[in-house]
Write a protein that holds these residues in place. Structure first.
Motif, PDB file in Angstrom:
ATOM      1  N   GLU A  39       0.115   2.280   9.351  1.00 44.10           N
ATOM      2  CA  GLU A  39      -0.372   2.494   7.991  1.00 44.10           C
ATOM      3  C   GLU A  39      -1.808   2.022   7.855  1.00 44.10           C
ATOM      4  OE1 GLU A  39       1.647  -1.564   8.053  1.00 44.10           O
ATOM      5  OE2 GLU A  39       2.005   0.435   8.882  1.00 44.10           O
ATOM      6  N   SER A  40      -2.469   2.389   6.725  1.00 41.32           N
ATOM      7  CA  SER A  40      -3.867   1.988   6.528  1.00 41.32           C
ATOM      8  C   SER A  40      -4.163   1.895   5.041  1.00 41.32           C
ATOM      9  CB  SER A  40      -4.816   3.013   7.176  1.00 41.32           C
ATOM     10  OG  SER A  40      -4.624   4.302   6.621  1.00 41.32           O
ATOM     11  N   GLY A  41      -5.236   1.191   4.709  1.00 38.78           N
ATOM     12  CA  GLY A  41      -5.691   1.089   3.330  1.00 38.78           C
ATOM     13  C   GLY A  41      -6.685   2.180   3.013  1.00 38.78           C
ATOM     14  N   ALA A  42      -7.126   2.219   1.754  1.00 36.18           N
ATOM     15  CA  ALA A  42      -8.090   3.232   1.322  1.00 36.18           C
ATOM     16  C   ALA A  42      -9.380   3.103   2.124  1.00 36.18           C
ATOM     17  CB  ALA A  42      -8.366   3.085  -0.171  1.00 36.18           C
ATOM     18  N   GLY A  43      -9.866   4.221   2.676  1.00 30.46           N
ATOM     19  CA  GLY A  43     -11.112   4.234   3.422  1.00 30.46           C
ATOM     20  C   GLY A  43     -10.994   3.838   4.873  1.00 30.46           C
ATOM     21  N   GLU A  44      -9.845   3.363   5.309  1.00 32.18           N
ATOM     22  CA  GLU A  44      -9.659   2.963   6.703  1.00 32.18           C
ATOM     23  C   GLU A  44      -9.255   4.168   7.558  1.00 32.18           C
ATOM     24  OE1 GLU A  44      -7.895  -1.471   5.549  1.00 32.18           O
ATOM     25  OE2 GLU A  44      -6.880  -0.201   7.035  1.00 32.18           O
ATOM     26  N   VAL A  45      -9.695   4.182   8.796  1.00 33.62           N
ATOM     27  CA  VAL A  45      -9.342   5.245   9.736  1.00 33.62           C
ATOM     28  C   VAL A  45      -8.607   4.618  10.905  1.00 33.62           C
ATOM     29  CG1 VAL A  45     -10.195   7.063  11.261  1.00 33.62           C
ATOM     30  CG2 VAL A  45     -11.335   6.642   9.065  1.00 33.62           C
ATOM     31  N   VAL A  46      -7.405   5.114  11.184  1.00 39.50           N
ATOM     32  CA  VAL A  46      -6.587   4.579  12.270  1.00 39.50           C
ATOM     33  C   VAL A  46      -6.309   5.692  13.271  1.00 39.50           C
ATOM     34  CG1 VAL A  46      -4.360   3.570  12.895  1.00 39.50           C
ATOM     35  CG2 VAL A  46      -5.519   2.848  10.791  1.00 39.50           C
ATOM     36  N   GLU A  47      -6.519   5.426  14.539  1.00 38.08           N
ATOM     37  CA  GLU A  47      -6.220   6.393  15.599  1.00 38.08           C
ATOM     38  C   GLU A  47      -4.763   6.211  16.008  1.00 38.08           C
ATOM     39  OE1 GLU A  47      -7.416   9.545  18.047  1.00 38.08           O
ATOM     40  OE2 GLU A  47      -8.619   8.457  16.559  1.00 38.08           O
TER      41      GLU A  47
ATOM     42  N   LEU B  66       1.204   5.992  -0.255  1.00 35.09           N
ATOM     43  CA  LEU B  66       1.652   4.620  -0.017  1.00 35.09           C
ATOM     44  C   LEU B  66       1.190   4.108   1.338  1.00 35.09           C
ATOM     45  CD1 LEU B  66       5.255   5.016  -1.450  1.00 35.09           C
ATOM     46  CD2 LEU B  66       3.497   3.499  -2.375  1.00 35.09           C
ATOM     47  N   THR B  67       1.352   4.927   2.393  1.00 38.38           N
ATOM     48  CA  THR B  67       1.055   4.430   3.746  1.00 38.38           C
ATOM     49  C   THR B  67      -0.438   4.406   4.064  1.00 38.38           C
ATOM     50  OG1 THR B  67       1.335   6.656   4.706  1.00 38.38           O
ATOM     51  CG2 THR B  67       3.273   5.223   4.628  1.00 38.38           C
ATOM     52  N   ASP B  68      -1.200   5.397   3.546  1.00 38.09           N
ATOM     53  CA  ASP B  68      -2.595   5.534   3.968  1.00 38.09           C
ATOM     54  C   ASP B  68      -3.605   5.134   2.901  1.00 38.09           C
ATOM     55  OD1 ASP B  68      -1.262   6.633   6.112  1.00 38.09           O
ATOM     56  OD2 ASP B  68      -2.625   8.322   6.350  1.00 38.09           O
ATOM     57  N   THR B  69      -3.147   4.780   1.702  1.00 36.73           N
ATOM     58  CA  THR B  69      -4.071   4.330   0.652  1.00 36.73           C
ATOM     59  C   THR B  69      -3.712   2.946   0.140  1.00 36.73           C
ATOM     60  OG1 THR B  69      -4.506   6.618  -0.037  1.00 36.73           O
ATOM     61  CG2 THR B  69      -5.054   4.885  -1.608  1.00 36.73           C
TER      62      THR B  69
ATOM     63  N   ALA C 206      -1.750   5.990 -11.093  1.00 39.15           N
ATOM     64  CA  ALA C 206      -2.825   5.339 -11.859  1.00 39.15           C
ATOM     65  C   ALA C 206      -2.517   3.873 -12.082  1.00 39.15           C
ATOM     66  CB  ALA C 206      -3.022   6.055 -13.197  1.00 39.15           C
ATOM     67  N   GLY C 207      -1.963   3.233 -11.068  1.00 38.31           N
ATOM     68  CA  GLY C 207      -1.562   1.848 -11.201  1.00 38.31           C
ATOM     69  C   GLY C 207      -2.701   0.862 -11.018  1.00 38.31           C
ATOM     70  N   PRO C 208      -2.415  -0.435 -11.153  1.00 34.65           N
ATOM     71  CA  PRO C 208      -3.417  -1.490 -10.936  1.00 34.65           C
ATOM     72  C   PRO C 208      -3.842  -1.524  -9.471  1.00 34.65           C
ATOM     73  CG  PRO C 208      -1.216  -2.433 -11.170  1.00 34.65           C
ATOM     74  CD  PRO C 208      -1.085  -0.979 -11.499  1.00 34.65           C
ATOM     75  N   PRO C 209      -4.968  -2.153  -9.176  1.00 36.31           N
ATOM     76  CA  PRO C 209      -5.487  -2.198  -7.800  1.00 36.31           C
ATOM     77  C   PRO C 209      -4.658  -3.134  -6.915  1.00 36.31           C
ATOM     78  CG  PRO C 209      -6.890  -3.487  -9.249  1.00 36.31           C
ATOM     79  CD  PRO C 209      -5.885  -2.810 -10.129  1.00 36.31           C
ATOM     80  N   LEU C 210      -3.526  -2.652  -6.442  1.00 31.12           N
ATOM     81  CA  LEU C 210      -2.620  -3.433  -5.607  1.00 31.12           C
ATOM     82  C   LEU C 210      -2.473  -2.780  -4.238  1.00 31.12           C
ATOM     83  CD1 LEU C 210       0.211  -4.004  -8.256  1.00 31.12           C
ATOM     84  CD2 LEU C 210      -1.558  -5.649  -7.584  1.00 31.12           C
ATOM     85  N   GLU C 211      -2.057  -3.585  -3.251  1.00 32.18           N
ATOM     86  CA  GLU C 211      -1.757  -3.061  -1.926  1.00 32.18           C
ATOM     87  C   GLU C 211      -0.483  -3.708  -1.416  1.00 32.18           C
ATOM     88  OE1 GLU C 211      -4.943  -3.424   0.861  1.00 32.18           O
ATOM     89  OE2 GLU C 211      -6.036  -1.696   0.066  1.00 32.18           O
ATOM     90  N   GLY C 212       0.079  -3.146  -0.371  1.00 34.42           N
ATOM     91  CA  GLY C 212       1.250  -3.722   0.270  1.00 34.42           C
ATOM     92  C   GLY C 212       2.490  -3.673  -0.604  1.00 34.42           C
TER      93      GLY C 212
END
Length: 477
Positions: A406-414, A52-55, A115-121
């Motif tokens: 938190e971050s989305g898929a593929g994002e890198v946070v320091e 949830l937090t990093d994808t 395996a849900g729909p392409p949603l975020e937040g």
């Protein structure tokens, strides 16, 4: 109130007797069901929060609520499932129809979480929360009657420990699959979402096979049938919570489950951020899980020497030693993390095996002579699942307070140094403290082998009373 068993009972025993010395195949097949329960608890506990937090870019506080709230609803519903299974009449006995219903629904819902729909937040949080809730309820349809079985199909104090030894060994296998293999499956594809979906489908298939194995493999076990109880759910809950042994064992197990839930949820955050290598997640989980499986027979033998309460307290202290050792990870690096993980695994083995065996003893020794298997197992399984989610929630609170981003898929946070300290302390010192707290209620648990033998003798006398006044009075209760 007497209990009858369908099917032949060896030795010419009366109808209230329960078959003893069950075949090892029944012990083993019963144990396979723990794989499903273990995978369902481990994979969401290990990966759902970070999924949830990093994808899906869900904030830590909201993500913690998504993990916790479905288990809270489940806590309110599971005792009802226990009561309904108590009242079920079928040629399969009262428990196995419910186990089959859970087996046919939960694996699909489990795969659907990832395996849900392409949603975020918040939209993604809502979807995952609803599917997780449905999966938790389906899981309870299996786990509540499954947990009630050892207290009903054997009257032997130590054979209940044998059932739970097999169960703990299969829990270790489940944790190996969910804690070591699931992260590998998730990380294999380059795309994070594809990895989570593939992992969900694979683990759903494992869960399905496990549940069907336990359902089919226990078909030859005794099938107790209890007279219909007229009390409502709340009246039965009141009787269950007044059980002098259960009411102290229950909070002790809740604290143990909370500690393990916090620890498991913290592992991927520690490996990715403190150790700097997400691949260490599988390595550390293997270092926990191999000792967990290997130590199960050791804790069973310890229960013969120290009794179950003393052995459970020792296992909790071993876990605490491992958690405090892991807190020193920045000082001694990977070798120290491996040693600490081994201690955690040995401790977890006892905290899983022994409370389950003690629960079966409680089911067999109701204070009023009546069997409360469904209600007790409903409270137990839902409380245990909720406690693990509370552990995840405590970790998410530590992340939120320490400023984890938190971050989305593929994002890198320091992450900041404060966030890193929050991750480490929330994953080590916090679960160690919670585990120590379990020793307080455990000190008031005094159910022994002698007590269970006495309760068993009383039930046999009541069951053989036939037309006598005492027997008729017991049957009318």
């Amino acid at each position: 109130m007497t209990a009858t068993v369908s099917g032949p009972v060896p030795g010419g025993a009366g109808p209230s007797s329960v078959q003893e010395g069950l075949p090892r195949s029944v012990h083993a097949w019963y144990g396979t069901g723990a794989v499903a329960i273990g995978v369902f608890n481990t994979v969401p506990g290990l990966l759902l929060l970070i999924y949830l937090t990093d994808t899906l870019a869900v904030g830590p506080a909201v993500a913690g609520a998504v993990v916790f709230l479905p288990k809270l609803v489940d806590l309110l519903v599971s005792p009802s499932i226990g009561v309904w299974s108590d009242r079920t009449r079928s040629r399969w006995g009262p428990r196995r129809p419910w186990m089959l219903a859970g087996a046919l629904t939960m694996p699909v819902l489990f795969a659907g979480m990832f395996a849900g729909p392409p949603l975020e937040g918040n939209a993604a949080a809502a979807y995952v929360g609803l599917v997780f809730l449905a999966a938790a309820l389906a899981s309870s349809m299996f786990s509540v009657p499954y947990t009630a079985m050892p207290g009903e199909i054997t009257g032997d104090y130590h054979e209940r420990s044998t059932f739970n030894t097999w169960r703990t060994a299969f829990v270790g296998l489940a944790l190996m699959l969910g804690g070591a293999l699931a992260p590998v499956l998730q990380g294999a594809p380059d795309d994070e979402l594809t990895g989570y979906r593939a992992m969900g489908i694979a683990m759903g298939a494992v869960v399905l096979l496990s549940m069907l194995g336990a359902f089919s493999g226990t078909r030859s076990a005794p099938r107790p049938s209890h007279p219909h109880r007229g009390e409502g759910l709340f009246a039965q809950l009141r009787v269950a919570l007044l059980h002098r042994h259960f009411r102290v064992l229950f909070p002790a197990n809740l604290l143990m489950a909370t500690a393990s839930g916090t620890m498991v949820a913290g592992v991927p955050y520690v490996t990715a951020n403190v150790m700097g290598e997400p691949a260490y997640t599988s390595i550390l989980m293997v270092c926990v899980l191999v000792p967990l499986m290997a130590a199960a027979p050791v804790w069973r033998r310890a229960s013969l020497q120290l009794d179950k309460r003393g052995a459970a307290a020792c296992s909790a202290l071993v876990f605490v030693a491992g958690a405090l050792g892991l807190m020193c990870l920045p000082l001694w690096g990977v070798p120290g993390a491996v040693v600490s993980s081994v201690l955690i695994g040995v401790g977890l083995s006892g905290t899983m095996l022994l409370p389950g065996s003690m629960l079966a003893d409680c089911m067999a020794t109701g204070d009023d002579g009546r069997r409360q298997g469904g209600v007790l197992s409903g409270l137990w399984t839902s409380g245990e699942a909720m406690a693990q989610s509370v552990g995840t929630g405590l970790l998410s609170l530590c992340l939120a307070v320490s400023g984890y981003v938190e971050s989305g898929a593929g994002e890198v946070v320091e992450q900041t140094d404060t966030a890193l300290r929050g991750i480490l302390l929330g994953s080590t010192l916090l679960p160690a403290t919670v585990m120590l707290m379990c020793l307080v209620p455990l000190a008031f648990y005094h159910l022994t082998e002698r007590d269970t033998r006495t309760a068993r003798a009383v039930r046999r006398i009541s069951g053989s009373g036939g037309a006598t006044g005492a027997g008729a009075g017991c049957a009318a209760r």
